[in-house]
Motif scaffolding. Sequence first.
Motif, PDB file in Angstrom:
ATOM      1  N   ARG A 134       0.834  -1.211   0.000  1.00  0.00           N
ATOM      2  CA  ARG A 134       0.000   0.000   0.000  1.00  0.00           C
ATOM      3  C   ARG A 134       0.869   1.261   0.000  1.00  0.00           C
ATOM      4  O   ARG A 134       1.984   1.248   0.552  1.00  0.00           O
ATOM      5  CB  ARG A 134      -0.864   0.052   1.255  1.00  0.00           C
ATOM      6  CG  ARG A 134      -1.942  -1.001   1.348  1.00  0.00           C
ATOM      7  CD  ARG A 134      -2.905  -0.639   2.457  1.00  0.00           C
ATOM      8  NE  ARG A 134      -3.820  -1.715   2.751  1.00  0.00           N
ATOM      9  CZ  ARG A 134      -4.915  -2.003   2.049  1.00  0.00           C
ATOM     10  NH1 ARG A 134      -5.195  -1.280   0.978  1.00  0.00           N
ATOM     11  NH2 ARG A 134      -5.705  -2.993   2.401  1.00  0.00           N
ATOM     12  N   PRO A 135       0.384   2.357  -0.580  1.00  0.00           N
ATOM     13  CA  PRO A 135       1.054   3.641  -0.378  1.00  0.00           C
ATOM     14  C   PRO A 135       1.208   3.896   1.117  1.00  0.00           C
ATOM     15  O   PRO A 135       0.274   3.673   1.892  1.00  0.00           O
ATOM     16  CB  PRO A 135       0.087   4.648  -1.022  1.00  0.00           C
ATOM     17  CG  PRO A 135      -0.630   3.848  -2.068  1.00  0.00           C
ATOM     18  CD  PRO A 135      -0.789   2.479  -1.472  1.00  0.00           C
ATOM     19  N   GLU A 136       2.385   4.328   1.523  1.00  0.00           N
ATOM     20  CA  GLU A 136       2.747   4.571   2.916  1.00  0.00           C
ATOM     21  C   GLU A 136       2.890   3.289   3.722  1.00  0.00           C
ATOM     22  O   GLU A 136       3.013   3.325   4.941  1.00  0.00           O
ATOM     23  CB  GLU A 136       1.761   5.537   3.583  1.00  0.00           C
ATOM     24  CG  GLU A 136       1.700   6.883   2.881  1.00  0.00           C
ATOM     25  CD  GLU A 136       0.727   7.855   3.520  1.00  0.00           C
ATOM     26  OE1 GLU A 136      -0.246   7.399   4.140  1.00  0.00           O
ATOM     27  OE2 GLU A 136       0.953   9.060   3.393  1.00  0.00           O
ATOM     28  N   GLY A 137       2.895   2.141   3.046  1.00  0.00           N
ATOM     29  CA  GLY A 137       3.198   0.884   3.716  1.00  0.00           C
ATOM     30  C   GLY A 137       4.689   0.749   3.937  1.00  0.00           C
ATOM     31  O   GLY A 137       5.492   1.488   3.363  1.00  0.00           O
ATOM     32  N   ALA A 138       5.076  -0.204   4.764  1.00  0.00           N
ATOM     33  CA  ALA A 138       6.486  -0.362   5.128  1.00  0.00           C
ATOM     34  C   ALA A 138       6.999  -1.750   4.754  1.00  0.00           C
ATOM     35  O   ALA A 138       6.233  -2.706   4.652  1.00  0.00           O
ATOM     36  CB  ALA A 138       6.662  -0.125   6.625  1.00  0.00           C
ATOM     37  N   VAL A 139       8.313  -1.822   4.547  1.00  0.00           N
ATOM     38  CA  VAL A 139       9.006  -3.086   4.279  1.00  0.00           C
ATOM     39  C   VAL A 139      10.176  -3.200   5.248  1.00  0.00           C
ATOM     40  O   VAL A 139      10.884  -2.220   5.489  1.00  0.00           O
ATOM     41  CB  VAL A 139       9.538  -3.156   2.831  1.00  0.00           C
ATOM     42  CG1 VAL A 139      10.242  -4.490   2.594  1.00  0.00           C
ATOM     43  CG2 VAL A 139       8.411  -2.975   1.821  1.00  0.00           C
ATOM     44  N   ILE A 140      10.355  -4.389   5.800  1.00  0.00           N
ATOM     45  CA  ILE A 140      11.525  -4.675   6.629  1.00  0.00           C
ATOM     46  C   ILE A 140      12.341  -5.752   5.925  1.00  0.00           C
ATOM     47  O   ILE A 140      11.878  -6.885   5.774  1.00  0.00           O
ATOM     48  CB  ILE A 140      11.126  -5.163   8.032  1.00  0.00           C
ATOM     49  CG1 ILE A 140      10.290  -4.104   8.760  1.00  0.00           C
ATOM     50  CG2 ILE A 140      12.369  -5.516   8.854  1.00  0.00           C
ATOM     51  CD1 ILE A 140       9.706  -4.581  10.081  1.00  0.00           C
ATOM     52  N   PHE A 141      13.519  -5.377   5.442  1.00  0.00           N
ATOM     53  CA  PHE A 141      14.461  -6.333   4.853  1.00  0.00           C
ATOM     54  C   PHE A 141      15.452  -6.754   5.932  1.00  0.00           C
ATOM     55  O   PHE A 141      15.982  -5.906   6.652  1.00  0.00           O
ATOM     56  CB  PHE A 141      15.261  -5.709   3.712  1.00  0.00           C
ATOM     57  CG  PHE A 141      14.466  -5.306   2.500  1.00  0.00           C
ATOM     58  CD1 PHE A 141      14.237  -6.200   1.460  1.00  0.00           C
ATOM     59  CD2 PHE A 141      13.960  -4.019   2.382  1.00  0.00           C
ATOM     60  CE1 PHE A 141      13.531  -5.823   0.337  1.00  0.00           C
ATOM     61  CE2 PHE A 141      13.251  -3.621   1.258  1.00  0.00           C
ATOM     62  CZ  PHE A 141      13.039  -4.528   0.225  1.00  0.00           C
TER      63      PHE A 141
END
Length: 608
Positions: free
Chosen positions: A549-556
Amino acid sequence: MATKSNADGRTRGSVQIFIVAGLCCFFYILGAWQRSGFGKGDSIALEITKTKADCSIIPSLSFESHHAGEAGKIDESDSKPKVFEPCHPRYTDYTPCQDQKRAMTFPREDMNYRERHCPPEEEKLHCLIPAPKGYVTPFPWPKSRDYVPYANAPYKSLTVEKAVQNWIQYEGNVFRFPGGGTQFPQGADKYIDQLASVIPIKNGTVRTALDTGCGVASWGAYLLSRDVIAMSFAPRDSHEAQVQFALERGVPAVIGVLGTIKLPYPSRAFDMAHCSRCLIPWGVNDGKYLMEVDRVLRPGGYWVLSGPPINWKNNYKSWQRPKEELEEEQRKIEEVAKLLCWEKKSEKGETAIWQKRVNSDSCSSRQDDSRATFCNSNEADDVWYKKMEGCITPYPDEVGGELKPFPERLHAVPPRIASGSVPGVSVDSYLEDNNKWKKHVSAYKRINKLIDSGRYRNVMDMNAGLGGFAAALTSPKLWVMNVLPTIAEKNTLGAVYERGLIGIYHDWCEGFSTYPRTYDLIHAYGVLSLYNGKCNWEDILLEMDRILRPEGAVIFRDEVDVLIKVKKIVGGMRWDTKMVDHEDGPLVPEKVLVAVKQYWVGNSTSTQ
């Protein structure tokens, strides 16, 4: 020992302080973006942060002193990152492996054309899928169960087609979901109460459910309040945007169909399977579809069939179908259910419930039945693009103990691991994995305080392993789609289900079976390392952008040299990033890269 302990404590404390300090500005902006929400976008948030946040006091993270050589060479010497342009607005709901134009070129027999058919390399889009104009942050759960902003899925056809069935209503600038369905006009709650009079839904025995042909997934939505999590699926555009609506509501769902290939789930995964007017011809092909349900249904699990042909004697006129046809359809279902050793527990109104026998000893009679053809037990979980077979999946030789009720089963040793049937995973390594992910998730929550705030509802773990991330993150505010890559060294997805979690097999060289913008938070542990040399990292990252989603986050979470490359690629994708040390300190080569997708929508200047 006391001295060492104190030193370790100081080290951990300093690392924690550094992590929080190093990210406070980044996540201040993140929080401002996401609080601004509802279509306001990042321009307002950035204006706020100019006056309220001074990032100049935050030290930049440097790897040179600890990672000389490769890590230092990768990033700085190259030119600016490649910029990915927006796709044309017509691609706003693009689903690469269920594209309608491509689907129509495949046979319609057994729903083959509605299955996964992914584009070849030369046809892949290398642009960013735009959000529709007016896109807004979804309502938080549980309000999202009942209301979805019209701008996020602007399709009204279901409000007309299903007007009398209480599926969905359009009210002003939102859709309202009253909780009705074709087979439960009085609402999903009352329908579930009816099922609960036969099926032990209340005591944690039934935790995972499969909903075939789910519609807008109201059944799954209302099960969540009873601590039952459903994997709902329906084909792309059988009714416009049904799975998209389910995910906008914050309910687990994927695009899928019971057709020619096996379902992308392990054997013995679900405590309950359900079909409510799902239009699947259960009696055809010698019961092949029921045999596939039997494969994924846990011993002792329940199958619910609601609608035709159940109680055909009283309903054939209203269904406008010949009674002889309906009678034969039910006869075939009953015949296959008997062959599968299912016991009918109830038939009331238009709903019938069967229970799968708990072990092979209780269905010894079918051994002498010439119609009983058994599958190779070693292939029960080998499902990715494998054709569905007209054979019965045998019971396992070893069960490994009783499955505990939920939530106790979440952290208990799964029976498959206790029995040693997951190669390479012991009881000790499982418990160690649990502890590791508790520590990792605790660090994530310090980094991003929005994780358990209700802001992230739909969460994905791209490389789920034993489900430790999802188990440590468990909260009524969110759910996790545990994805097991098809190239993973260990097939652990069955154990993930035995924990009371849900998940799916997938190859990340291809598009995921979902609509764009359907996940709020994505966790990618070692995914890029796993696929190094298997397919283009750009394709994987663009697919992540599509479903985020727009403004969603990802943690790599990966090795530092991998994350530096990733950071550069996503720098051209309208993502903002921050690199963080491992919670055990800067000497650990594994790092964490946190990213936030900026808010933007499609416009007429898109070029592709």
